[in-house]
Design a protein around this motif. Structure first.
Motif, PDB file in Angstrom:
ATOM      1  N   CYS A  16       0.820  -1.213   0.000  1.00 30.36           N
ATOM      2  CA  CYS A  16       0.000   0.000   0.000  1.00 30.36           C
ATOM      3  C   CYS A  16       0.854   1.264   0.000  1.00 30.36           C
ATOM      4  O   CYS A  16       0.325   2.360  -0.204  1.00 30.36           O
ATOM      5  N   ARG A  17       2.131   1.125   0.233  1.00 35.62           N
ATOM      6  CA  ARG A  17       2.998   2.303   0.304  1.00 35.62           C
ATOM      7  C   ARG A  17       4.307   2.014  -0.425  1.00 35.62           C
ATOM      8  O   ARG A  17       4.926   0.974  -0.244  1.00 35.62           O
ATOM      9  N   PHE A  18       4.718   2.958  -1.272  1.00 38.54           N
ATOM     10  CA  PHE A  18       5.985   2.881  -1.988  1.00 38.54           C
ATOM     11  C   PHE A  18       6.763   4.162  -1.698  1.00 38.54           C
ATOM     12  O   PHE A  18       6.448   5.225  -2.246  1.00 38.54           O
TER      13      PHE A  18
ATOM     14  N   ARG B 270      14.697   2.794  -9.830  1.00 35.57           N
ATOM     15  CA  ARG B 270      15.668   3.846  -9.519  1.00 35.57           C
ATOM     16  C   ARG B 270      15.290   5.174 -10.171  1.00 35.57           C
ATOM     17  O   ARG B 270      15.807   6.232  -9.797  1.00 35.57           O
ATOM     18  N   PHE B 271      14.375   5.144 -11.136  1.00 37.77           N
ATOM     19  CA  PHE B 271      13.907   6.368 -11.794  1.00 37.77           C
ATOM     20  C   PHE B 271      12.723   6.981 -11.058  1.00 37.77           C
ATOM     21  O   PHE B 271      12.296   8.087 -11.368  1.00 37.77           O
ATOM     22  N   GLY B 272      12.174   6.259 -10.118  1.00 39.50           N
ATOM     23  CA  GLY B 272      10.986   6.692  -9.403  1.00 39.50           C
ATOM     24  C   GLY B 272       9.944   5.579  -9.401  1.00 39.50           C
ATOM     25  O   GLY B 272      10.190   4.465  -9.878  1.00 39.50           O
ATOM     26  N   ILE B 273       8.773   5.882  -8.880  1.00 40.51           N
ATOM     27  CA  ILE B 273       7.679   4.911  -8.856  1.00 40.51           C
ATOM     28  C   ILE B 273       6.930   5.029 -10.178  1.00 40.51           C
ATOM     29  O   ILE B 273       6.476   6.113 -10.568  1.00 40.51           O
ATOM     30  N   ARG B 274       6.789   3.907 -10.861  1.00 43.10           N
ATOM     31  CA  ARG B 274       6.130   3.895 -12.157  1.00 43.10           C
ATOM     32  C   ARG B 274       4.848   3.070 -12.074  1.00 43.10           C
ATOM     33  O   ARG B 274       4.857   1.963 -11.523  1.00 43.10           O
TER      34      ARG B 274
ATOM     35  N   MET C 286     -11.797  -7.113 -36.202  1.00 44.80           N
ATOM     36  CA  MET C 286     -11.017  -5.971 -35.751  1.00 44.80           C
ATOM     37  C   MET C 286      -9.748  -6.416 -35.034  1.00 44.80           C
ATOM     38  O   MET C 286      -9.712  -7.477 -34.398  1.00 44.80           O
ATOM     39  N   GLU C 287      -8.706  -5.600 -35.169  1.00 39.50           N
ATOM     40  CA  GLU C 287      -7.449  -5.897 -34.499  1.00 39.50           C
ATOM     41  C   GLU C 287      -7.608  -5.734 -32.984  1.00 39.50           C
ATOM     42  O   GLU C 287      -8.388  -4.917 -32.514  1.00 39.50           O
ATOM     43  N   ARG C 288      -6.848  -6.541 -32.243  1.00 35.40           N
ATOM     44  CA  ARG C 288      -6.833  -6.386 -30.800  1.00 35.40           C
ATOM     45  C   ARG C 288      -5.833  -5.297 -30.435  1.00 35.40           C
ATOM     46  O   ARG C 288      -4.708  -5.275 -30.920  1.00 35.40           O
ATOM     47  N   PHE C 289      -6.227  -4.379 -29.583  1.00 31.80           N
ATOM     48  CA  PHE C 289      -5.347  -3.314 -29.134  1.00 31.80           C
ATOM     49  C   PHE C 289      -5.642  -3.018 -27.677  1.00 31.80           C
ATOM     50  O   PHE C 289      -6.560  -3.591 -27.083  1.00 31.80           O
ATOM     51  N   ALA C 290      -4.867  -2.130 -27.083  1.00 31.76           N
ATOM     52  CA  ALA C 290      -5.056  -1.784 -25.675  1.00 31.76           C
ATOM     53  C   ALA C 290      -4.777  -0.311 -25.466  1.00 31.76           C
ATOM     54  O   ALA C 290      -3.879   0.263 -26.086  1.00 31.76           O
ATOM     55  N   THR C 291      -5.568   0.292 -24.608  1.00 29.52           N
ATOM     56  CA  THR C 291      -5.240   1.627 -24.118  1.00 29.52           C
ATOM     57  C   THR C 291      -4.368   1.469 -22.880  1.00 29.52           C
ATOM     58  O   THR C 291      -4.448   0.460 -22.174  1.00 29.52           O
ATOM     59  N   ALA C 292      -3.544   2.466 -22.620  1.00 27.44           N
ATOM     60  CA  ALA C 292      -2.657   2.382 -21.462  1.00 27.44           C
ATOM     61  C   ALA C 292      -2.288   3.785 -20.997  1.00 27.44           C
ATOM     62  O   ALA C 292      -2.253   4.737 -21.785  1.00 27.44           O
ATOM     63  N   LEU C 293      -2.038   3.885 -19.717  1.00 21.72           N
ATOM     64  CA  LEU C 293      -1.592   5.136 -19.108  1.00 21.72           C
ATOM     65  C   LEU C 293      -0.378   4.826 -18.248  1.00 21.72           C
ATOM     66  O   LEU C 293      -0.443   3.956 -17.372  1.00 21.72           O
ATOM     67  N   LEU C 294       0.722   5.529 -18.517  1.00 25.93           N
ATOM     68  CA  LEU C 294       1.955   5.365 -17.757  1.00 25.93           C
ATOM     69  C   LEU C 294       2.189   6.608 -16.915  1.00 25.93           C
ATOM     70  O   LEU C 294       2.052   7.733 -17.403  1.00 25.93           O
ATOM     71  N   VAL C 295       2.548   6.402 -15.648  1.00 24.14           N
ATOM     72  CA  VAL C 295       2.803   7.507 -14.726  1.00 24.14           C
ATOM     73  C   VAL C 295       4.148   7.273 -14.049  1.00 24.14           C
ATOM     74  O   VAL C 295       4.459   6.150 -13.648  1.00 24.14           O
ATOM     75  N   GLU C 296       4.922   8.344 -13.932  1.00 23.76           N
ATOM     76  CA  GLU C 296       6.201   8.274 -13.225  1.00 23.76           C
ATOM     77  C   GLU C 296       6.214   9.321 -12.123  1.00 23.76           C
ATOM     78  O   GLU C 296       5.998  10.513 -12.379  1.00 23.76           O
ATOM     79  N   ILE C 297       6.443   8.871 -10.887  1.00 20.15           N
ATOM     80  CA  ILE C 297       6.512   9.758  -9.726  1.00 20.15           C
ATOM     81  C   ILE C 297       7.951   9.714  -9.200  1.00 20.15           C
ATOM     82  O   ILE C 297       8.358   8.712  -8.594  1.00 20.15           O
ATOM     83  N   PRO C 298       8.743  10.754  -9.435  1.00 21.82           N
ATOM     84  CA  PRO C 298      10.125  10.741  -8.930  1.00 21.82           C
ATOM     85  C   PRO C 298      10.138  10.629  -7.410  1.00 21.82           C
ATOM     86  O   PRO C 298       9.216  11.089  -6.729  1.00 21.82           O
ATOM     87  N   HIS C 299      11.180  10.023  -6.888  1.00 26.52           N
ATOM     88  CA  HIS C 299      11.312   9.922  -5.441  1.00 26.52           C
ATOM     89  C   HIS C 299      11.413  11.331  -4.852  1.00 26.52           C
ATOM     90  O   HIS C 299      12.236  12.129  -5.264  1.00 26.52           O
ATOM     91  N   GLY C 300      10.535  11.596  -3.906  1.00 21.53           N
ATOM     92  CA  GLY C 300      10.488  12.931  -3.331  1.00 21.53           C
ATOM     93  C   GLY C 300       9.347  13.759  -3.866  1.00 21.53           C
ATOM     94  O   GLY C 300       9.040  14.814  -3.321  1.00 21.53           O
ATOM     95  N   GLY C 301       8.716  13.302  -4.941  1.00 15.89           N
ATOM     96  CA  GLY C 301       7.553  14.009  -5.475  1.00 15.89           C
ATOM     97  C   GLY C 301       7.940  15.286  -6.182  1.00 15.89           C
ATOM     98  O   GLY C 301       9.022  15.407  -6.762  1.00 15.89           O
TER      99      GLY C 301
END
Length: 365
Positions: free
Chosen positions: A134-136, A165-169, A227-242
């Motif tokens: 629950c916490r990173f 090492r790049f942050g929480i993804r 129809m072709e199979r595809f996916a929507t996606a959302l990527l988020v990066e939170i650097p350490h320290g915000g």
């Protein structure tokens, strides 16, 4: 993780003892009416209905025992009221009981098969939607998953969180389609993200890896439809320290950010291609950055949340709902979302739902 249909299943279990006893109740009612009414009304001829009803919910042996009880009741009624057509009714009871016993046997076999299929679905769920802390590193994250049907375990929605090492993804997305092919495509994307999140220096590299994995899976297991199979996606990066967050949106519903009481819809400035469609739409990815201070709350979700419908066809007003929520921890926010979605749709969800609530703690660990 929260599974769907919990409220509906609870109501069903509350009525289950009475439902299981319904064949016995029916037997008692028919026998009482046959004894208390004139023989001409012939309620005794309804006795074969009791073992027929029992076959829908009882095992084979109790069904046969109930049929035997009905047979003896018929014999007893014939002693009190001669001329009831005992042998015809007794023959009907015997025939229906034999058929009911066979039907009960077939039903139990199918239930065992369904049980094993659900075990496989549960295993697939652990691959695609694995439990997470629950916490990173000072970031609180809670997850919600609602299946469209109470019996379902998993669909094409997926999410994952990785501390690198790049942050929480974070990743959240939705594969077009249902069933095991959609689950397989989601698993391919999630497994690729778990590796790419540690190895790629930016979200663009992660997105390209996900697109390549999705394309390879679709090539190996092509879609059965036109129809072709595809996916929507959302990527988020939170650097350490915000401080700030980076978001790369591949055709996914935009996240909501509540910052100091103000609600923002984080629309992408330039759309990025959906997964497995980069060759058709162009390999051009864009990362947007937004402020993310301690106490801010970010809600990621799949389209099943915003497209949950009321009986009049109106969509769930997610933005106004989010803006009206008090400043609560992520767990309480998703619990309220779970409750209000089921209430708004009257327990009938048309699509699977996944959501992540993310908050930067006031005092990061």
């Amino acid at each position: 993780m929260i599974e769907s249909g919990r409220l509906r299943l609870r109501r069903r279990h509350d009525r289950r003892p009475l439902v299981l006893l319904s064949p016995v109740i029916l037997t008692v009612v028919i026998a009482s009416l046959a004894y208390a009414t004139p023989p001409e009304m012939a309620f005794s001829r309804l006795l074969p209905a009791a073992p027929a009803l029992a076959a829908a919910m009882w095992p084979v042996l109790p069904t046969v025992l109930l049929g035997t009880v009905c047979l003896f009741l018929m014999i007893g009624l014939s002693m009190v009221f001669p001329g009831l057509g005992t042998w015809w009714t007794a023959g009907g009871i015997i025939a229906v009981t034999v058929a009911a016993a066979y039907g009960s046997h077939v039903r139990l076999q199918r239930e065992r098969t369904l049980f094993h299929v659900r075990l496989v679905a549960d295993a697939a769920q652990q691959v695609v939607l694995s439990p997470m802390p629950c916490r990173f590193a000072g970031v609180e994250i809670e997850t919600l998953y609602l299946a469209a049907a109470a019996e379902a375990r998993i669909g094409g929605d997926f999410y994952e969180v990785v501390d690198t090492r790049f942050g929480i993804r974070l990743l959240i997305g939705d594969v077009r389609g249902k069933g095991l092919p959609a689950v397989g495509a989601a698993a391919a994307i999630v497994n690729s993200f778990r590796e790419a999140a540690h190895g790629e220096a930016d979200l663009v590299g992660v997105a390209r890896r996900l697109d390549a994995s999705s394309s390879r899976y679709n090539a190996a297991f092509p879609s059965e439809g036109p129809m072709e199979r595809f996916a929507t996606a959302l990527l988020v990066e939170i650097p350490h320290g915000g401080g700030r967050i980076g978001i790369l949106n591949c055709g996914h519903p935009p996240p909501l950010l509540r910052n100091a009481g103000e609600l923002r819809v984080l629309e992408p400035t330039v759309p990025s291609p959906l997964l497995s469609l980069a060759e058709l739409m162009g390999d051009h990815y864009s990362v947007d950055t937004f402020g993310f201070a301690p106490g801010d709350l970010l809600l990621l979700y799949t389209d099943g949340v915003a497209e949950a419908r009321a009986r009049d066809g109106e969509f769930f007003p997610l933005a106004s709902w989010m803006g009206g929520q008090p400043p609560v921890p992520p767990r309480e926010l998703l619990s309220a979302l779970h409750r209000d979605l089921l209430r708004y749709s009257r327990g009938h969800l048309d699509d699977d739902i996944a959501a992540l609530a993310v908050r930067l703690s006031e005092s990061p660990e």
